[in-house]
Enzyme design. Structure first.
Site, PDB file in Angstrom:
ATOM      1  N   THR A  73      15.327  44.985 123.945  1.00  0.00           N
ATOM      2  CA  THR A  73      15.547  46.416 124.179  1.00  0.00           C
ATOM      3  C   THR A  73      15.622  47.165 122.854  1.00  0.00           C
ATOM      4  OG1 THR A  73      16.735  45.892 126.213  1.00  0.00           O
ATOM      5  CG2 THR A  73      17.090  48.095 125.294  1.00  0.00           C
ATOM      6  N   ASN A 153       6.857  41.518 133.400  1.00  0.00           N
ATOM      7  CA  ASN A 153       7.983  40.637 133.731  1.00  0.00           C
ATOM      8  C   ASN A 153       8.095  40.342 135.219  1.00  0.00           C
ATOM      9  OD1 ASN A 153       8.597  43.547 133.159  1.00  0.00           O
ATOM     10  ND2 ASN A 153      10.419  43.078 134.364  1.00  0.00           N
ATOM     11  N   THR A 240      25.282  44.042 109.808  1.00  0.00           N
ATOM     12  CA  THR A 240      25.310  42.649 109.367  1.00  0.00           C
ATOM     13  C   THR A 240      24.574  41.778 110.375  1.00  0.00           C
ATOM     14  OG1 THR A 240      27.427  43.078 108.330  1.00  0.00           O
ATOM     15  CG2 THR A 240      26.849  40.766 108.672  1.00  0.00           C
ATOM     16  N   CYS A 346      16.975  43.953 135.939  1.00  0.00           N
ATOM     17  CA  CYS A 346      17.702  45.208 135.880  1.00  0.00           C
ATOM     18  C   CYS A 346      17.760  45.900 137.229  1.00  0.00           C
ATOM     19  CB  CYS A 346      17.061  46.138 134.859  1.00  0.00           C
ATOM     20  SG  CYS A 346      17.016  45.386 133.246  1.00  0.00           S
TER      21      CYS A 346
HETATM   22  N1  PLP Z   1      11.057  43.764 127.810  1.00  0.00           N
HETATM   23  C1  PLP Z   1      10.769  42.957 128.825  1.00  0.00           C
HETATM   24  C2  PLP Z   1       9.360  42.847 129.299  1.00  0.00           C
HETATM   25  C3  PLP Z   1      11.770  42.209 129.438  1.00  0.00           C
HETATM   26  O1  PLP Z   1      11.468  41.415 130.474  1.00  0.00           O
HETATM   27  C4  PLP Z   1      13.101  42.342 128.963  1.00  0.00           C
HETATM   28  C5  PLP Z   1      14.204  41.622 129.626  1.00  0.00           C
HETATM   29  O2  PLP Z   1      14.192  41.377 130.821  1.00  0.00           O
HETATM   30  C6  PLP Z   1      13.341  43.198 127.887  1.00  0.00           C
HETATM   31  C7  PLP Z   1      12.297  43.892 127.338  1.00  0.00           C
HETATM   32  C8  PLP Z   1      14.722  43.377 127.331  1.00  0.00           C
HETATM   33  O3  PLP Z   1      15.061  42.321 126.439  1.00  0.00           O
HETATM   34  P1  PLP Z   1      16.568  42.068 126.047  1.00  0.00           P
HETATM   35  O4  PLP Z   1      17.274  41.559 127.263  1.00  0.00           O
HETATM   36  O5  PLP Z   1      16.506  41.044 124.948  1.00  0.00           O
HETATM   37  O6  PLP Z   1      17.121  43.354 125.548  1.00  0.00           O
END
Ligand code: PLP
Length: 401
Positions: A73, A153, A240, A346
């Site tokens: 993210t 995803n 850090t 999510c």
């Molecule tokens: N991008 C994609 C395609 C994802 O599937 C995810 C997590 O499900 C993310 C970004 C977010 O990654 P993170 O959980 O490391 O913030």
């Protein structure tokens, strides 16, 4: 005890045992601040830079092109906001994003719209593939950035990133790809060869820890830092560094090429191509996925497979079970020890319809009756018939209720 089956590796993966041990040692010995000049700091700095080199080798890029972040993210936000505010595209306030992005990108772009940027949303075709022609049609003279994920995803469709990069490069437009799901689950995750400017990665999708990730930033590009503070990460990301998580991430990335996790593979030797073991691991997991797909089709009337005509991540199977609300299916399967998702992590826990399936042209009913199986470490061929049988029984019960 009830058997437990974990088929939600696109949400997160269990920490690989080697990574856990490596991180435990790092927590004990590498507690210094990597920015400190003394021995404790130097030990942490050395480990951090070695980790950067290892991740860079995995992706076949230069070590100075890797910026460590707290995960996918943050990498997405640094890429998108940082690129739009960079000198390279000064004065341009339009961007293009695909309609099937993860919320990490979607919400970032929605916020940008509120701030006055113009965003053109590009729909995929009915197989979940964002066609380069559709991206091209959305480009404008003031387009600063295109963001299209490397693989989805939810349905697993793999996107034609190199072809989209050709379009943007020839027009001086920056291109970001969210490669969080692609790494280890499709061959050739090589940002340099794709020709993208920015690419996001996350450790916890590849057997590494939560809270670590990376952004590939093509040499010469200077995104605007989004988190200011100390001069860490070449002044691109103050704060850090989480040394233990980062060294864990680097080891997980390196293990991809050794096929350590079933869903691993995109590799890792200095050529940056998939190692034989990584390729074998991907083929094995694809075989498991295909077996599950066949077993479900054979047992469940009306079931359809999403993105079946697209190149897909080796581990991902998304299906529609007409007449079965996703949340009921997920809960009923959980009671049988089977962990799956109703789409992206999510959106599980709420009855939201899949924005990905809607963008692919599925009906609202279909978009509310989908299940995502994402396979990986620990899944076996022997368990497939029992899992398929449980899904069939649960679907029948939900339809009859
Ligand atoms: N991008 C994609 C395609 C994802 O599937 C995810 C997590 O499900 C993310 C970004 C977010 O990654 P993170 O959980 O490391 O913030």
């Amino acid at each position: 005890m009830k058997p437990e089956f974990y088929l939600d590796h696109n949400a997160t993966t269990p920490l690989l045992p080697e990574v856990r041990e490596h991180m435990a040692r790092a927590l004990e010995t590498l507690w210094g601040n990597p920015s400190s000049l003394h021995w404790a700091g130097r030990a942490a700095r050395k480990a951090l830079e070695e980790a950067r080199e290892r991740v860079a080798v995995c992706l076949s890029v230069r070590h100075e092109e890797i910026v460590f972040t707290s995960g996918g993210t943050e990498a997405d936000h640094l890429a998108i906001r940082g690129a739009l505010q960079s000198e390279a595209v000064a004065g341009r306030r339009h961007m293009v994003a695909s309609a099937i992005e993860h919320p990490a990108v979607l919400e970032c772009c929605r916020r940008l719209e509120e701030e006055g940027y113009a965003v053109s949303w590009v729909a995929p075709d009915c197989e979940g593939v964002v066609q380069p022609e559709s991206v091209e049609a959305a480009l404008r003279s003031d387009t600063a950035l295109v963001s299209v994920m490397a693989a989805n995803n939810e349905v697993g469709s793999v996107q034609p990133i190199a072809r989209i990069a050709e379009l943007t490069r020839s027009r001086g437009i920056l291109f970001h790809t969210d490669a969080v799901q692609a790494l280890g689950k499709t061959p050739g995750v090589l940002p340099g060869e794709w020709g993208v400017d920015l690419a996001s990665f996350s450790a916890h999708k590849i057997g590494g820890p939560k809270g670590a990730g990376a952004l590939y930033v093509r040499r010469g590009l200077k995104p605007m830092p989004q988190q200011r503070g100390g001069p860490q990460e070449r002044q691109l990301r103050g704060g850090t560094e989480n040394t233990a998580a980062i060294v864990g991430f680097a080891l997980a990335a390196e293990l991809l090429g050794k096929g350590a996790d079933g869903a691993h593979g995109a590799h890792v030797d200095s050529g940056g191509q998939e190692g034989r073991d990584g390729e074998t691991a991907m083929r094995e997991i694809a075989h498991l996925r295909d077996s599950l797909q066949e077993a479900l089709i054979a047992r469940i009337p009306g079931l359809s497979v999403n993105a079946s005509g697209a190149p897909r991540l080796c581990n991902t199977l998304s299906v529609v079970l007409p007449g079965c609300p996703s949340d009921l299916l997920v809960m009923a399967l959980d009671m049988r020890g089977i962990a799956v998702s109703a789409g992206s992590a999510c959106s599980s826990g709420s009855v939201k319809r899949s924005h990905v399936l809607l963008a692919m042209g599925k009906s609202p009913d279909a978009a509310g009756s989908s299940l995502r199986f994402s396979l990986g470490q620990g899944n076996t061929l022997e368990s497939i018939p029992a899992i398929a049988e449980s899904v069939a029984q649960v679907a029948e019960a939900v339809r009859g209720s």
